[in-house]
Design a protein around this motif. Structure first.
Motif, short mmCIF file in Angstrom:
data_model
loop_
_atom_site.label_atom_id
_atom_site.label_comp_id
_atom_site.label_asym_id
_atom_site.label_seq_id
_atom_site.Cartn_x
_atom_site.Cartn_y
_atom_site.Cartn_z
N VAL A 69 -2.08 39.28 -11.52
CA VAL A 69 -2.45 40.16 -10.53
C VAL A 69 -2.17 41.38 -10.62
O VAL A 69 -3.25 42.32 -10.61
CB VAL A 69 -2.92 39.50 -8.97
N THR A 70 -1.01 41.88 -10.89
CA THR A 70 -0.68 43.14 -11.02
C THR A 70 -0.79 43.84 -12.46
O THR A 70 -1.43 44.89 -12.53
CB THR A 70 0.97 43.09 -10.82
N ASP A 71 -0.86 42.95 -13.31
CA ASP A 71 -1.28 43.43 -14.80
C ASP A 71 -2.82 43.50 -14.91
O ASP A 71 -3.08 44.15 -15.81
CB ASP A 71 -0.77 42.47 -15.99
N ALA A 72 -3.59 42.89 -13.96
CA ALA A 72 -4.77 43.15 -14.28
C ALA A 72 -5.61 44.40 -14.10
O ALA A 72 -6.52 44.92 -14.41
CB ALA A 72 -5.61 42.16 -13.09
N ARG A 73 -4.71 45.55 -13.47
CA ARG A 73 -5.08 46.74 -13.38
C ARG A 73 -4.53 47.66 -14.52
O ARG A 73 -4.99 48.77 -14.41
CB ARG A 73 -4.56 47.27 -12.02
N ARG A 74 -4.04 47.10 -15.53
CA ARG A 74 -3.41 47.88 -16.68
C ARG A 74 -4.04 48.93 -17.20
O ARG A 74 -3.81 50.06 -17.36
CB ARG A 74 -2.86 46.90 -17.60
N SER A 95 -14.24 48.26 -11.20
CA SER A 95 -15.08 47.53 -12.16
C SER A 95 -14.32 47.00 -13.48
O SER A 95 -14.90 46.30 -14.00
CB SER A 95 -16.32 48.15 -12.42
N LEU A 96 -13.16 48.02 -13.71
CA LEU A 96 -12.53 47.76 -15.07
C LEU A 96 -11.60 46.68 -14.90
O LEU A 96 -10.71 46.52 -16.20
CB LEU A 96 -12.23 48.88 -15.88
N TRP A 97 -11.26 46.25 -13.88
CA TRP A 97 -9.83 45.37 -13.72
C TRP A 97 -10.28 43.95 -14.35
O TRP A 97 -11.31 43.46 -14.69
CB TRP A 97 -9.58 45.17 -12.15
N ASP A 98 -9.04 43.57 -14.80
CA ASP A 98 -9.17 42.13 -15.46
C ASP A 98 -9.60 40.91 -14.63
O ASP A 98 -8.64 40.39 -14.03
CB ASP A 98 -8.08 41.86 -16.35
N ARG A 99 -10.89 40.62 -14.62
CA ARG A 99 -11.47 39.65 -13.90
C ARG A 99 -10.68 38.13 -13.81
O ARG A 99 -10.67 37.45 -13.20
CB ARG A 99 -12.85 39.60 -13.65
N THR A 100 -10.84 38.13 -15.43
CA THR A 100 -10.25 36.89 -15.77
C THR A 100 -8.79 36.52 -15.19
O THR A 100 -8.34 35.33 -14.70
CB THR A 100 -10.38 36.48 -17.49
N ALA A 101 -7.94 37.35 -15.23
CA ALA A 101 -6.77 37.17 -15.01
C ALA A 101 -6.57 37.46 -13.21
O ALA A 101 -5.72 36.46 -12.83
CB ALA A 101 -5.71 38.70 -15.48
#
Length: 431
Positions: A255-260, A279-285
């Motif tokens: 959840v933290t890395d999803a914002r990379r 909108s660019l956060w990793d939704r799969t993660a």
């Protein structure tokens, strides 16, 4: 990733990405941390010369591993005083097929060399070895972060909030303790793994944190460290699938890395959470993390990593920063603090407190932590204090706090951010 064509760059890339893997494999032959580290350093030095003449091998890690192992074996053969270790050497040499120096290693990254030992990754294997119960927890963390994770001693010191001199001495003592106590260089048996799990989880969390926000250097992140921590966390979950805190740690990292991709803007400028494009956060993660969190919370009493993951998930689930469920985050911190009475956790709690009860209430809590003294080397304490003072209109005091944060910060992206904030305060003072 494009392979480097310059030998010097190739060696530098291999040092950043493969140091831990090469060291872990060499320790199995050397049975001595100092000897293994020395042989790996010599292998990297030899690579710089050899690759200039012979070209960069197809698998630099295999070349370096073979070179380091051979140096270890040669050293052991030469030292008559180490004859007692020769049976172990022969045993290790028979167990591991040596790849040719100019050929790729048959073992793929992350695969087990000895499947029967139950730890399917060289680096994770060495982490468990370094986290021996005979060593103090601080020594376990320091030794593992320095040797296995490849963090420079100054960065390890920053991660553990001590001076560089203290950290260097701690690492040296840990190595001596391993030698004096004759701690075996073997993978702990399955029954021994749970006793070492808490420190292993702590190492992976600190490793990820050092990648998520690099303690020093020109860029905000070191993605190689973050990726390594994620890989090891996944491997650990495969090894111990029923451990709730293993699931909790993996969820926290995901959840933290999803914002990379959204944490920096043009020119590497640091973007605060409220500035990031959600909108660019990793939704799969985020979805994977959500499943792990929900399953963990249903499973019973939540541990520290699961609670941290739940907190991070609440930040991520909010449509906007302003719509974050601040009271629920404070409530989760109130559950986390008794489990992990860390001043860093208490400091992090002041952020949602400021949004729920106002910056003045949060500032009093920050000042209490400041008087406590345990966060004297932690740059985020004066940074958070400065932000609260700014929100209260106490511009001159905010400028002082930003200067204090700058003195403690070595990451260039964070320094640029703090400098901008400081300039804004100083401009307000002049007007």
């Amino acid at each position: 990733m494009t392979a480097a064509t310059d030998p010097g760059q190739a060696v530098a890339d291999a040092h950043r990405r493969e140091w831990a893997l090469v060291l872990a494999a060499t320790v199995r032959v050397a049975r001595d941390l100092d000897l293994a580290e020395e042989c790996v350093q010599e292998a990297y030095a030899a690579a710089l010369s050899a690759w200039k003449g012979d070209g960069i091998p197809r698998n630099p890690a295999a070349w370096l591993t073979t070179a380091a192992k051979r140096r270890a074996m040669d050293t052991i053969r030469r030292e008559r005083t180490l004859r007692s270790k020769l049976p172990l050497l022969v045993q290790a040499a028979e167990a591991v097929d040596e790849p040719a120096l100019d050929e790729p290693d048959k073992q793929k990254d992350g695969e087990a060399v000895d499947p029967e030992d139950g730890v399917p990754d060289e680096r994770l294997r060495l982490i468990f070895i370094c986290c021996h119960p005979a060593l103090a927890r601080e020594a376990q963390l320091a030794l593992t972060l320095r040797l296995v994770c490849g963090l420079p001693t100054p960065d390890v010191a920053r991660a553990l909030l001590v001076s560089e001199q203290t950290m260097a001495a701690r690492i040296t003592r840990a190595k001596k303790k391993i030698s004096a106590a004759r701690i075996p260089y073997r993978v702990p048996r399955p029954a021994e793994l749970p006793d070492r799990l808490a420190v292993v989880l702590g190492v992976l969390h600190l490793l990820f944190s050092a990648g998520h926000t690099a303690p020093s250097g020109p860029t905000l992140m070191r993605t190689d460290l973050a990726d390594r921590a994620l890989h090891l966390a996944r491997t650990l979950r495969e090894l111990m699938p029923d451990e709730p805190e293993v699931r909790g740690l993996l969820a926290l990292l995901l959840v933290t890395d999803a914002r990379r991709a959204t944490r920096t803007g043009a020119g590497g400028r640091l973007l605060r959470l409220e500035e990031q494009d959600r909108s660019l956060w990793d939704r799969t993660a985020l979805a994977e993390a959500h499943e792990l969190i929900v399953a963990g919370l249903r499973g019973g009493r939540a541990g520290r990593y699961l609670l941290q993951a739940a907190i991070a998930s609440l930040y991520a689930e909010a449509p906007t920063y302003e719509e974050t469920d601040w009271p629920q985050i404070v409530a989760l911190y109130d559950r986390l603090l008794p489990l992990w009475p860390s001043p860093v956790v208490a400091l992090n709690r002041t952020v949602p407190v400021s949004m729920t009860h106002g910056p003045e209430v949060a500032l009093k809590q920050v000042e209490a932590l400041e008087e406590d003294g345990r966060l004297a080397r932690y740059q985020y304490l004066p940074a958070i204090k400065a932000d609260l003072l700014q929100r209260l209109g106490r511009t001159e005091e905010a400028a002082i706090a930003y200067r204090q944060a700058l003195e403690l910060t070595d990451n260039e992206a964070e320094r640029a951010f703090l400098t901008t904030r400081l300039t804004h305060q100083e401009t307000g003072l002049r007007e």
